[in-house]
Design a protein around this motif. Structure first.
Motif, mmCIF file in Angstrom:
data_model
loop_
_atom_site.group_PDB
_atom_site.id
_atom_site.type_symbol
_atom_site.label_atom_id
_atom_site.label_comp_id
_atom_site.label_asym_id
_atom_site.label_seq_id
_atom_site.Cartn_x
_atom_site.Cartn_y
_atom_site.Cartn_z
ATOM 1 N N LEU A 106 -7.730 2.175 -7.818
ATOM 2 C CA LEU A 106 -8.182 1.814 -6.472
ATOM 3 C C LEU A 106 -7.068 2.056 -5.462
ATOM 4 C CD1 LEU A 106 -10.311 0.569 -4.558
ATOM 5 C CD2 LEU A 106 -9.306 -1.659 -5.098
ATOM 6 N N LYS A 107 -5.848 1.677 -5.816
ATOM 7 C CA LYS A 107 -4.720 1.893 -4.908
ATOM 8 C C LYS A 107 -4.522 3.383 -4.642
ATOM 9 C CE LYS A 107 0.123 0.923 -4.136
ATOM 10 N NZ LYS A 107 1.297 0.186 -4.576
ATOM 11 N N GLU A 108 -4.606 4.194 -5.678
ATOM 12 C CA GLU A 108 -4.464 5.640 -5.507
ATOM 13 C C GLU A 108 -5.572 6.197 -4.610
ATOM 14 O OE1 GLU A 108 -4.283 9.765 -8.120
ATOM 15 O OE2 GLU A 108 -4.501 7.868 -9.178
ATOM 16 N N LEU A 109 -6.803 5.742 -4.824
ATOM 17 C CA LEU A 109 -7.925 6.187 -3.993
ATOM 18 C C LEU A 109 -7.708 5.786 -2.537
ATOM 19 C CD1 LEU A 109 -11.690 5.924 -4.824
ATOM 20 C CD2 LEU A 109 -10.849 5.282 -2.596
ATOM 21 N N LEU A 110 -7.354 4.543 -2.316
ATOM 22 C CA LEU A 110 -7.173 4.056 -0.943
ATOM 23 C C LEU A 110 -6.039 4.784 -0.231
ATOM 24 C CD1 LEU A 110 -7.574 0.205 -1.496
ATOM 25 C CD2 LEU A 110 -9.228 1.753 -0.437
ATOM 26 N N THR A 111 -4.918 4.973 -0.921
ATOM 27 C CA THR A 111 -3.786 5.617 -0.264
ATOM 28 C C THR A 111 -4.020 7.110 -0.049
ATOM 29 O OG1 THR A 111 -2.637 5.850 -2.380
ATOM 30 C CG2 THR A 111 -2.077 3.934 -1.035
ATOM 31 N N SER A 112 -4.786 7.734 -0.924
ATOM 32 C CA SER A 112 -5.060 9.167 -0.780
ATOM 33 C C SER A 112 -6.210 9.459 0.173
ATOM 34 C CB SER A 112 -5.394 9.783 -2.140
ATOM 35 O OG SER A 112 -4.302 9.690 -3.003
ATOM 36 N N GLU A 113 -7.265 8.669 0.090
ATOM 37 C CA GLU A 113 -8.490 8.972 0.820
ATOM 38 C C GLU A 113 -8.652 8.189 2.121
ATOM 39 O OE1 GLU A 113 -10.308 11.462 -0.175
ATOM 40 O OE2 GLU A 113 -9.404 11.709 -2.157
ATOM 41 N N LEU A 114 -7.946 7.072 2.252
ATOM 42 C CA LEU A 114 -8.065 6.242 3.451
ATOM 43 C C LEU A 114 -6.696 5.963 4.059
ATOM 44 C CD1 LEU A 114 -10.789 3.752 2.191
ATOM 45 C CD2 LEU A 114 -11.094 5.584 3.849
ATOM 46 N N SER A 115 -5.835 6.946 4.011
ATOM 47 C CA SER A 115 -4.462 6.749 4.475
ATOM 48 C C SER A 115 -4.385 6.362 5.946
ATOM 49 C CB SER A 115 -3.618 7.998 4.208
ATOM 50 O OG SER A 115 -4.182 9.119 4.843
ATOM 51 N N ASP A 116 -5.275 6.893 6.785
ATOM 52 C CA ASP A 116 -5.265 6.521 8.205
ATOM 53 C C ASP A 116 -5.597 5.043 8.400
ATOM 54 O OD1 ASP A 116 -4.568 9.081 8.897
ATOM 55 O OD2 ASP A 116 -6.567 9.657 9.588
ATOM 56 N N PHE A 117 -6.520 4.520 7.603
ATOM 57 C CA PHE A 117 -6.886 3.106 7.705
ATOM 58 C C PHE A 117 -5.739 2.209 7.262
ATOM 59 C CE2 PHE A 117 -11.137 4.925 7.535
ATOM 60 C CZ PHE A 117 -11.788 4.186 8.502
ATOM 61 N N LEU A 118 -4.996 2.650 6.274
ATOM 62 C CA LEU A 118 -3.936 1.820 5.712
ATOM 63 C C LEU A 118 -2.590 2.007 6.396
ATOM 64 C CD1 LEU A 118 -4.708 2.217 1.916
ATOM 65 C CD2 LEU A 118 -5.392 0.365 3.433
ATOM 66 N N SER A 119 -2.452 3.037 7.206
ATOM 67 C CA SER A 119 -1.147 3.372 7.778
ATOM 68 C C SER A 119 -0.556 2.249 8.624
ATOM 69 C CB SER A 119 -1.227 4.651 8.596
ATOM 70 O OG SER A 119 -2.086 4.479 9.709
ATOM 71 N N GLY A 120 -1.379 1.479 9.297
ATOM 72 C CA GLY A 120 -0.882 0.405 10.142
ATOM 73 C C GLY A 120 -0.743 -0.919 9.421
ATOM 74 N N GLN A 121 -1.094 -0.968 8.156
ATOM 75 C CA GLN A 121 -1.060 -2.211 7.400
ATOM 76 C C GLN A 121 0.334 -2.460 6.837
ATOM 77 O OE1 GLN A 121 -3.579 -4.385 7.238
ATOM 78 N NE2 GLN A 121 -4.728 -3.012 8.560
ATOM 79 N N LYS A 122 0.822 -3.650 7.032
ATOM 80 C CA LYS A 122 2.150 -4.018 6.548
ATOM 81 C C LYS A 122 2.080 -4.935 5.321
ATOM 82 C CE LYS A 122 4.340 -2.296 10.229
ATOM 83 N NZ LYS A 122 3.926 -0.939 10.357
ATOM 84 N N ASP A 123 0.903 -5.407 4.975
ATOM 85 C CA ASP A 123 0.732 -6.376 3.895
ATOM 86 C C ASP A 123 0.870 -5.693 2.529
ATOM 87 O OD1 ASP A 123 -0.014 -8.354 2.138
ATOM 88 O OD2 ASP A 123 -1.898 -8.835 3.150
#
Length: 99
Positions: free
Chosen positions: A34-51
């Motif tokens: 799931l982490k690999e999918l999120l970081t690869s496919e939704l990187s724009d959504f996660l880019s501002g997340q600091k958690d």
């Protein structure tokens, strides 16, 4: 020839199965997958997340069966929730611009 919606559905299925099954059950996503999918496919959504615990929180929220894996139904819920949020954001922007 397929429609745009059919292509979108096919893409969701292909993306899910591209990441699932690398660890454990081939039809479910582990936390690492799931982490690999999120970081690869939704990187724009996660880019501002600091958690640093964000993926774990997402996993916990999606894991309806509490087996520490995300099945396709859970993944689709994530895709739908994010799509609705994007649509809501777009509608708000259009209202602000007078459309």
């Amino acid at each position: 020839m397929s429609t745009l919606l059919e292509d979108a559905m096919d893409t969701l299925i292909r993306i899910y199965h591209h990441y699932s099954g690398k660890e454990g059950d081939r039809y479910k996503l582990s936390k690492g997958e799931l982490k690999e999918l999120l970081t690869s496919e939704l990187s724009d959504f996660l880019s501002g997340q600091k958690d640093p615990l964000l993926v774990g929180k997402i996993m916990q929220d999606l894991d309806s069966t509490k087996d520490n894996e995300v099945d396709f139904n859970d993944f689709v819920i994530l895709a739908v929730v994010l799509t609705v949020a994007c649509n809501d954001f777009l509608e708000e922007q259009l209202k602000k611009e007078g459309f």
